[in-house]
Every structure is written in structure tokens, then in C-alpha cells.
Design a protein around this motif. Sequence first.
Motif, PDB file in Angstrom:
ATOM      1  N   ILE A 143       0.714  -1.094  -0.020  1.00  0.00           N
ATOM      2  CA  ILE A 143       0.019  -0.102  -0.113  1.00  0.00           C
ATOM      3  C   ILE A 143       0.954   1.264   0.066  1.00  0.00           C
ATOM      4  N   SER A 144       1.916   1.351   0.913  1.00  0.00           N
ATOM      5  CA  SER A 144       3.040   2.467   0.902  1.00  0.00           C
ATOM      6  C   SER A 144       3.375   2.453  -0.189  1.00  0.00           C
ATOM      7  N   GLU A 145       4.044   1.621  -1.097  1.00  0.00           N
ATOM      8  CA  GLU A 145       4.375   1.876  -2.408  1.00  0.00           C
ATOM      9  C   GLU A 145       3.653   2.770  -3.294  1.00  0.00           C
ATOM     10  N   ILE A 146       2.444   2.206  -3.419  1.00  0.00           N
ATOM     11  CA  ILE A 146       1.502   3.022  -4.183  1.00  0.00           C
ATOM     12  C   ILE A 146       1.376   4.391  -3.725  1.00  0.00           C
ATOM     13  N   THR A 147       0.952   4.380  -2.409  1.00  0.00           N
ATOM     14  CA  THR A 147       0.225   5.805  -1.786  1.00  0.00           C
ATOM     15  C   THR A 147       1.165   6.786  -1.278  1.00  0.00           C
ATOM     16  N   GLY A 148       2.502   6.201  -0.957  1.00  0.00           N
ATOM     17  CA  GLY A 148       3.574   7.079  -0.146  1.00  0.00           C
ATOM     18  C   GLY A 148       3.073   7.157   1.212  1.00  0.00           C
ATOM     19  N   ILE A 149       2.170   6.689   1.676  1.00  0.00           N
ATOM     20  CA  ILE A 149       1.733   6.790   3.043  1.00  0.00           C
ATOM     21  C   ILE A 149       2.591   5.993   4.048  1.00  0.00           C
ATOM     22  N   ALA A 150       3.106   6.713   5.066  1.00  0.00           N
ATOM     23  CA  ALA A 150       4.086   6.028   5.990  1.00  0.00           C
ATOM     24  C   ALA A 150       3.382   5.173   6.638  1.00  0.00           C
ATOM     25  N   ILE A 151       4.306   4.066   7.157  1.00  0.00           N
ATOM     26  CA  ILE A 151       3.933   2.796   7.996  1.00  0.00           C
ATOM     27  C   ILE A 151       4.582   3.072   9.284  1.00  0.00           C
ATOM     28  N   THR A 152       3.696   2.768  10.476  1.00  0.00           N
ATOM     29  CA  THR A 152       4.351   2.781  11.777  1.00  0.00           C
ATOM     30  C   THR A 152       4.190   1.263  12.259  1.00  0.00           C
ATOM     31  N   THR A 153       5.238   0.787  13.153  1.00  0.00           N
ATOM     32  CA  THR A 153       4.850  -0.529  13.891  1.00  0.00           C
ATOM     33  C   THR A 153       4.876  -0.377  15.353  1.00  0.00           C
ATOM     34  N   LYS A 154       5.076   1.030  15.714  1.00  0.00           N
ATOM     35  CA  LYS A 154       5.429   1.345  17.268  1.00  0.00           C
ATOM     36  C   LYS A 154       4.171   1.717  17.782  1.00  0.00           C
ATOM     37  N   GLY A 155       4.409   1.806  19.012  1.00  0.00           N
ATOM     38  CA  GLY A 155       3.265   2.416  19.751  1.00  0.00           C
ATOM     39  C   GLY A 155       2.403   1.431  20.642  1.00  0.00           C
ATOM     40  N   MET A 156       2.431   0.225  20.214  1.00  0.00           N
ATOM     41  CA  MET A 156       1.361  -1.063  20.825  1.00  0.00           C
ATOM     42  C   MET A 156       2.116  -2.290  20.665  1.00  0.00           C
ATOM     43  N   THR A 157       1.857  -3.240  21.672  1.00  0.00           N
ATOM     44  CA  THR A 157       2.221  -4.596  21.845  1.00  0.00           C
ATOM     45  C   THR A 157       1.203  -5.323  21.710  1.00  0.00           C
ATOM     46  N   ARG A 158       1.240  -6.685  21.584  1.00  0.00           N
ATOM     47  CA  ARG A 158       0.225  -7.847  21.514  1.00  0.00           C
ATOM     48  C   ARG A 158       0.701  -8.586  22.734  1.00  0.00           C
ATOM     49  N   SER A 159      -0.258  -9.239  23.713  1.00  0.00           N
ATOM     50  CA  SER A 159       0.282 -10.207  24.705  1.00  0.00           C
ATOM     51  C   SER A 159       0.234 -11.504  24.054  1.00  0.00           C
ATOM     52  N   GLU A 160       1.054 -12.362  24.842  1.00  0.00           N
ATOM     53  CA  GLU A 160       1.041 -13.997  24.102  1.00  0.00           C
ATOM     54  C   GLU A 160      -0.028 -14.748  24.886  1.00  0.00           C
ATOM     55  N   GLY A 161      -0.590 -15.890  24.216  1.00  0.00           N
ATOM     56  CA  GLY A 161      -1.447 -16.681  25.235  1.00  0.00           C
ATOM     57  C   GLY A 161      -2.779 -16.757  24.568  1.00  0.00           C
ATOM     58  N   ASN A 162      -3.213 -15.851  23.777  1.00  0.00           N
ATOM     59  CA  ASN A 162      -4.700 -16.197  23.157  1.00  0.00           C
ATOM     60  C   ASN A 162      -4.673 -17.138  21.852  1.00  0.00           C
ATOM     61  N   PHE A 181      -4.281  -6.009  23.043  1.00  0.00           N
ATOM     62  CA  PHE A 181      -3.429  -5.138  22.706  1.00  0.00           C
ATOM     63  C   PHE A 181      -3.203  -4.070  23.875  1.00  0.00           C
ATOM     64  N   HIS A 182      -2.089  -3.653  23.832  1.00  0.00           N
ATOM     65  CA  HIS A 182      -1.476  -2.657  24.951  1.00  0.00           C
ATOM     66  C   HIS A 182      -0.699  -1.580  24.230  1.00  0.00           C
ATOM     67  N   LEU A 183      -1.441  -0.227  24.487  1.00  0.00           N
ATOM     68  CA  LEU A 183      -0.797   0.951  24.107  1.00  0.00           C
ATOM     69  C   LEU A 183       0.335   1.335  24.729  1.00  0.00           C
TER      70      LEU A 183
END
Length: 232
Positions: A143-162, A181-183
Amino acid sequence: MSSSFFSRFIDVLAPASCPICGNRLSADERFLCAGCLLQLPFTGFEANPGDNPIAETLRWHFPVEKCASLLSYRPGSAISKLLLSLKFFNHPEYGTELGRIMASEFQSAGFFDGITTLFPLPLTRKRQRQRGYNQSLEICRGISEITGIAITTKGMTRSEGNAPQSSLPHDKRYENVKNVFHLTDPSIFQGQHILIVDDILTTGSTVTACAKEILKAGDVKISIATIGYAGQ
Ligand SMILES: O=P(O)(O)OC[C@H]1O[C@H](OP(=O)(O)OP(=O)(O)O)[C@H](O)[C@@H]1O
């Protein structure tokens, strides 16, 4: 040696084939052959991003701006095979290619207008290690390649176990992901219009749990895009 010459050279040695029908791709085809591309079950949801089956479902749970899935998903279909290969058979490049197709389709409908950040739905660390990549991040890359919109993977974690959502009946899915999910850094999201990207939306429980956590940051808008829609 130019890259197009190089890719044609590689193509002669090991011709690329369409992952749906298996036919050899011609020089002007990319990822899917023209016949399979034409037959994809496009939902068209991007034309009415505030008024489609996903928006109707999610609006009960949180204030969502726009929603769309690229394709209708049915178990056993060509699309399900593509998405299974993306997730379980080490084909991260399918995600990037499907992301490109999504971006081309959605861009002409103005779906990305106002969206500032792409946010791939986080995996647990264990799942990321097992898979070797996050399929949603691969979709974001396309998506980013076509639109130029930036990606972020920061700011949140996901717990193990489900348990994986795909292993559960629909009525158990909301509880299963409610608190996973945890902000961790609200500043990543504040002032942004975030597009949460995932591979499939079925009940919408997963994107809802993620969106609710992002909304805790305040001053943030949320939209949703997935490749497959497996809802009713
Ligand atoms: O709309 P829902 O009913 O919540 O279901 C959709 C979710 O289920 C799948 O993930 P799953 O948890 O099965 O596997 P994964 O974490 O390995 O991607 C899919 O990738 C979505 O994230």
C-alpha cells in the motif's frame, strides 16, 4: 544491467507463474495473470467506506471513519489459498502484491484521502517468530509503495497466550482478543488518521480490540482495511 533486463533474464531461467491458475505470466503481467486478476471477487466496499457491511458491524463497537476489504473470502476459494500461502507457507511477497492491488483499487475511490499512517495489526512475538514476518506489515508495504503513506509498527504490543481467532467459533472471538493489545506510546497515534491493516476480517473482533486501544491515545481517527472479508 538494468533491473528490467535482469528480471527478464531471471524470468527466462525460472518463469514466474500465476499463483492461482499456475499459468506462466507474460512480460506485462505481475503476480496474477490477467484472467485471474479479472475474476477476483472484488467487494467494491471502498466506494462506500462509511456505509458497507464492515462499517455497519464496527460502528457498534467504536467510532470508525472508513472501512473496506478488497476481496470476498470464502473457505476453499482461490483467495483463501492465496491468504493461506501468505500466512502459513512463507509467501510474504503475496502480501506486498495484494497490498499493491488494494492500493490501486482503493486510491481511485479516494479511500486513502486524509489517512496519515498505515498500522499493520501487531502479531504476538511468538507468532512473529514462528512465521518469520508479519503478513499485515507486508500488505502495508505494498500500500505504501503506491500511496506514499508512511507505515508505523510502534506504539503498541500484543500479549501472548490467546488462541488464533481462526480456531474459534465466532461467538468466542470478541472475548479472546478483548485485552490482548496494549498501548505503549500514545504519541505515535495522537493527531493521526490511522489505517489499521490486516489480512482478513471475519467478526471484526481483532480490529475492534486494536482500534479501542489506539483510541485511548486521544485525538486520533481510525479507519480499517483488510484484503479478505469473511463476514456474512
Ligand atoms: O475478525 P476476526 O473474527 O477477529 O478474525 C480475523 C483475525 O483472525 C485471523 O488471525 P488469527 O488470530 O487466526 O491468526 P494470526 O494471529 O496467526 O494471524 C486474521 O489474521 C485476523 O487477524
